[in-house]
Design an enzyme around this catalytic site. Sequence first.
Site, PDB file in Angstrom:
ATOM      1  N   VAL A 136      29.018  -5.048  30.981  1.00  0.00           N
ATOM      2  CA  VAL A 136      28.349  -6.119  30.233  1.00  0.00           C
ATOM      3  C   VAL A 136      27.082  -5.660  29.515  1.00  0.00           C
ATOM      4  CG1 VAL A 136      29.239  -8.136  31.503  1.00  0.00           C
ATOM      5  CG2 VAL A 136      27.151  -7.005  32.267  1.00  0.00           C
ATOM      6  N   TYR A 154      39.494  -6.461  32.664  1.00  0.00           N
ATOM      7  CA  TYR A 154      39.674  -7.780  33.278  1.00  0.00           C
ATOM      8  C   TYR A 154      40.819  -8.540  32.618  1.00  0.00           C
ATOM      9  CZ  TYR A 154      34.968  -6.080  34.067  1.00  0.00           C
ATOM     10  OH  TYR A 154      33.902  -5.280  34.332  1.00  0.00           O
ATOM     11  N   TYR A 163      25.061  -2.288  45.162  1.00  0.00           N
ATOM     12  CA  TYR A 163      25.899  -2.617  44.003  1.00  0.00           C
ATOM     13  C   TYR A 163      25.049  -2.882  42.751  1.00  0.00           C
ATOM     14  CZ  TYR A 163      28.899  -5.413  40.945  1.00  0.00           C
ATOM     15  OH  TYR A 163      29.566  -5.911  39.852  1.00  0.00           O
ATOM     16  N   LYS A 181      31.572   1.211  38.085  1.00  0.00           N
ATOM     17  CA  LYS A 181      32.585   0.931  39.111  1.00  0.00           C
ATOM     18  C   LYS A 181      33.611   2.052  39.210  1.00  0.00           C
ATOM     19  CE  LYS A 181      32.270  -4.143  38.534  1.00  0.00           C
ATOM     20  NZ  LYS A 181      32.875  -5.265  37.789  1.00  0.00           N
ATOM     21  N   SER A 209      29.334  -2.306  34.623  1.00  0.00           N
ATOM     22  CA  SER A 209      30.624  -2.122  35.308  1.00  0.00           C
ATOM     23  C   SER A 209      31.291  -0.774  35.044  1.00  0.00           C
ATOM     24  CB  SER A 209      31.582  -3.236  34.920  1.00  0.00           C
ATOM     25  OG  SER A 209      31.184  -4.422  35.562  1.00  0.00           O
TER      26      SER A 209
HETATM   27  N1  GLN Z   1      26.475  -6.111  37.325  1.00  0.00           N
HETATM   28  C1  GLN Z   1      27.381  -6.962  36.628  1.00  0.00           C
HETATM   29  C2  GLN Z   1      27.863  -8.074  37.540  1.00  0.00           C
HETATM   30  O1  GLN Z   1      28.097  -7.818  38.687  1.00  0.00           O
HETATM   31  C3  GLN Z   1      28.527  -6.136  36.144  1.00  0.00           C
HETATM   32  C4  GLN Z   1      29.562  -6.971  35.389  1.00  0.00           C
HETATM   33  C5  GLN Z   1      30.201  -6.236  34.260  1.00  0.00           C
HETATM   34  O2  GLN Z   1      29.676  -5.267  33.713  1.00  0.00           O
HETATM   35  N2  GLN Z   1      31.321  -6.753  33.820  1.00  0.00           N
HETATM   36  O3  GLN Z   1      27.991  -9.213  37.147  1.00  0.00           O
END
Ligand code: GLN
Length: 304
Positions: free
Chosen positions: A258, A240, A189, A67, A64
Amino acid sequence: MQNFKAILDDICETAKNAKEKGTVASYIPELAAVDKNNFGIHLRTLDGLDYGAGNFETPFSIQSISKVLALSKAMALIGESVWKRVDVEPSGHPFNQLALLEIENGIPRNPLINSGAIVIADILLSHLKNPKEDFLNYVRELANDTNINYNTAVANSEKNTGFKNYAAANLLKSFNNLENPVDAVLDFYFHQCSIEMSCSQVSKAFFFLSNKGGDLKKIAQLTESQAKRINAIMLTCGFYDEAGEFAFEVGLPGKSGVGGGIVALLPDHYIITTWSPGLNKKGNSLLGMLALEQFTTKTKLSIF
Ligand code: GLN
């Protein structure tokens, strides 16, 4: 002048000796194999000095963290129009929560939760000529490093198990908030999330978000004001349902993934990246958060 190297060594030592290291993400099977004893930390100050400790040169799955880079590219491409399709409010919910998306008619709360990032991926898919190639080149240019790549095994692993992301994308599509087919958007994605970078590469790539990242802002094609807005979104939404806790303990805008990475910055001073694969219950790196808390406490360098 603070002794940053000694501070990082000290933090690294504490992390390496920690008994509780969190849990490695297993919902993406390919990530489950990563050794949670890894710990890396890297600091780049605004005068361009680099300090690292532990496994700061080992590539990890940025997940993430990507992002933020996808959002900055989308803002460079279509500017304010981004905000017609995604909001800028913290969600107070886990990164993959679906309920709010339905209640709020397919407009994701922010671009850093999964549904928001899927909308951003759709924007990139519509506006880049060769989306995967162009996005990777953008990240490479920001980090000034051509050794950065997608890990297609990780992307495919997530494709096979990403049911909640398929659910989010289908909901977005049903609300007419995706221009491209669901499969194409998620393929992009999952690839963006699978990019592998080391702590030092991430710190370099995020330099454009600091106040003096002038030349890099040119590469990113972002204005000062857009960069400030990205920092504001990271502060309020980067962790989050733990964004409040991160501001409370660490006091910096930042973003987690993650894969266990966290990048954070003090706009006038530095960019810092940690990597420790074990996560806490909210999906953020357990030791990464502790390390950054120690760093801003020891150096007294946070935004507050
Ligand atoms: N690729 C992971 C997902 O879409 C990214 C989530 C994350 O890093 N929090 O679930």
